[in-house]
Design an enzyme around this catalytic site. Structure first.
Site, PDB file in Angstrom:
ATOM      1  N   ASP A 159      30.935  23.500  40.264  1.00 43.16           N
ATOM      2  CA  ASP A 159      29.670  22.909  40.731  1.00 43.16           C
ATOM      3  C   ASP A 159      29.995  21.611  41.456  1.00 43.16           C
ATOM      4  OD1 ASP A 159      27.149  24.282  39.836  1.00 43.16           O
ATOM      5  OD2 ASP A 159      28.123  24.154  37.888  1.00 43.16           O
ATOM      6  N   HIS A 193      18.239  24.830  30.800  1.00 41.38           N
ATOM      7  CA  HIS A 193      19.276  24.621  29.797  1.00 41.38           C
ATOM      8  C   HIS A 193      18.676  24.617  28.392  1.00 41.38           C
ATOM      9  CE1 HIS A 193      21.189  22.962  33.423  1.00 41.38           C
ATOM     10  NE2 HIS A 193      22.327  23.283  32.853  1.00 41.38           N
ATOM     11  N   ASP A 213      23.533  32.148  36.491  1.00 41.06           N
ATOM     12  CA  ASP A 213      23.715  30.823  35.931  1.00 41.06           C
ATOM     13  C   ASP A 213      24.384  31.010  34.562  1.00 41.06           C
ATOM     14  OD1 ASP A 213      23.573  28.061  35.819  1.00 41.06           O
ATOM     15  OD2 ASP A 213      21.440  27.958  36.289  1.00 41.06           O
TER      16      ASP A 213
END
Length: 499
Positions: free
Chosen positions: A79, A192, A263
């Protein structure tokens, strides 16, 4: 298809992209690479943080070289968005402003140049795939996980800058990954922590959220990351697990034929619904090609458990072997694209663009009122940072703070940091000028309360917003549209007239 057990195991390993602990490949990872593991994702925890000797970038190149000795065609991902989200520069903060700053600067050629320089850094480390750019349209300023990571709130502008960013990065011989499909911008929940829902109509999604992904595909983006999002207008399942989203919408309607990566599957948005192996199986069945796993067990058992869940689903008929073979083939296609661009990586290594990060961050500064923007600080100030806990997406990044950047120009600057449980220091501080630095004050009631309290006693204060802009406040309200190291230095120079 009639695969043997060994062939099936290797194919299942090929679609996994796990993370690991430490700055060297553990024994289990070396073994897994030899057994066909297709990818690895790097985090800040994998990169040496010896700032004094600036060994971080050299260490990651050595780490990647070590991985490639075990498997030359491994997909190494990271990332590296610039701005708030950086792994390679986590110890110092990013040298490059993030997406919102680039969107505010409004120059697509500048965006392209910045992305090419980020690509230069990533390419020097030997990394295959950058999980960037974010092309979500930040439709809700309260969004806790996108915010300044987005190019903005206008779909066309996000699409133009997203395409320019992709072109810049991929011109450096590194694959880009547009995220988070089908659009994470209209959410107020961090995936998250829980499952966000985008409750817009299909017409709104088509008009607002999909255009940047269409632009990314037209720009030749090599990968798309799906978001852990519930989009009821399309399906009752989270996007990661939805065939209607990944195959019907992304593949068939938008025409994307590159790599689809999830993800991280340990994120609570999906981890609260199923065990990791079941998430991997369902995501592959829905149309994903690579499974990102941010956290692996100390001896790699969790990675082998994912492999076994995938092979078991093929044997049970819940996952077609043709679908698994297609996914593994797209991983190989990405590797082939990367291998074919060695000359581009060699060329960009000679293409340093000195001063670009600071210039881009400076172009994104906005001051209210504009006529007071020139050097309001003539002596060392007191700088109060109102600091909220960063999101998990940002991670352990330690960018240069605005107060530190001012101190580089005005020695003797005093800084204080206050969190949501804290109290303001003595703001008189021997007659010093006062600078109050906030980040996303629009999202934090405690931050707005302390800011208002400070301005009641010191209406002469300068306010610097490093996140999403809010109502102007203070004698001067300066917005950086991001909290990178480059943005902090740009703000300090604007406030002091320094160079």
């Amino acid at each position: 298809m009639g695969l043997s057990g060994g062939e099936l195991d290797r194919m299942a390993m090929a679609v996994l992209q796990p993370g690991f602990e430490g700055t060297e490949p553990p024994d289990w990872l070396r073994r897994a690479l030899g057994e066909g593991l297709g990818g690895v994702v790097l985090f800040a925890r994998n990169i040496a943080r010896d700032v004094a000797r600036d060994v971080g970038r050299d260490s990651v190149a050595a780490l990647v070289a070590d991985l490639r000795r075990e498997r030359p065609d491994v997909v190494v991902a990271v990332d590296e968005e610039g701005g708030a989200v950086t792994r390679l520069e986590a110890a110092t903060g990013s040298s490059w402003p993030g997406n919102l700053a680039l969107g505010v600067a409004g120059d697509e050629s500048l965006t392209r140049r910045v992305a090419r320089q980020i690509g230069r850094m990533v390419a020097a480390a030997g990394i295959t795939l950058d999980y960037a750019p974010v092309v979500d349209v930040n439709a809700d300023p309260r969004n806790p996980v996108i915010g300044v990571r987005s190019f903005g709130s206008d779909p066309d502008e996000v699409g133009r800058h997203g395409a320019a960013w992709i072109e810049g990065l991929q011109s450096a011989g590194v694959a880009a990954c547009a995220k988070h499909f089908p659009g994470h911008g209209d959410t107020v929940t961090d995936s998250h922590l829980a499952l966000p829902a985008v409750r817009a109509s299909r017409e709104v999604i088509e008009r607002r959220d999909l255009p940047p992904f269409r632009a990314a595909i037209a720009a030749g983006v090599r990968a798309v990351m799906c978001g852990h999002l519930l989009v009821p207008a399309v399906d009752a399942l989270p996007a990661t697990l939805s065939r209607a989203v990944l195959t019907g919408l992304l593949r068939e309607e938008l025409g994307f034929d590159g790599l689809v990566v999830t993800d991280a599957i340990e994120m609570r948005a999906v981890a609260a619904l199923h065990e990791p192996g079941e998430i991997a199986v369902r995501a592959l069945a829905a149309g994903a090609d690579a499974i990102c796993v941010g956290v692996s067990s100390a001896r790699g058992e969790s990675v082998y458990a994912l492999r076994d869940a995938i092979t078991g689903a093929v044997r049970d008929g819940r996952l077609a072997d043709e679908r698994l073979a297609e996914a593994a083939g797209r991983v190989r296609d990405l590797v082939a694209w990367y291998d074919a661009r060695a000359e581009a990586r060699a060329a960009v290594a000679r293409d340093a663009d000195e001063g670009l990060g600071l210039a881009a961050a400076t172009a994104a500064l906005r001051a209210t009122p504009a006529e007071q923007a020139a050097a309001p600080l003539t002596k060392a100030p007191l700088v109060v940072h109102l600091a909220a806990r960063p999101s998990q997406a940002v991670g352990r990044v330690t960018p240069l703070k605005v107060g530190q950047a001012i101190e580089e120009i005005l020695p003797g600057t005093v800084t204080a940091e206050v969190d949501g449980d804290g109290h303001l220091p003595d703001l008189s501080e021997a007659g010093r000028p006062l600078v109050i630095v906030v980040h996303d004050a629009v999202r934090h009631a405690w931050m707005r309360r302390l800011l208002e309290e400070a301005l009641r006693s010191r209406p002469d204060a300068v306010v610097v917003e490093t996140g999403m802009p809010g109502p102007p406040a203070g004698r001067l309200y300066l917005t950086t549209h991001g909290n990178s190291t480059a943005s902090a230095r740009a703000a300090a120079r604007r406030l002091t007239g320094g160079s």
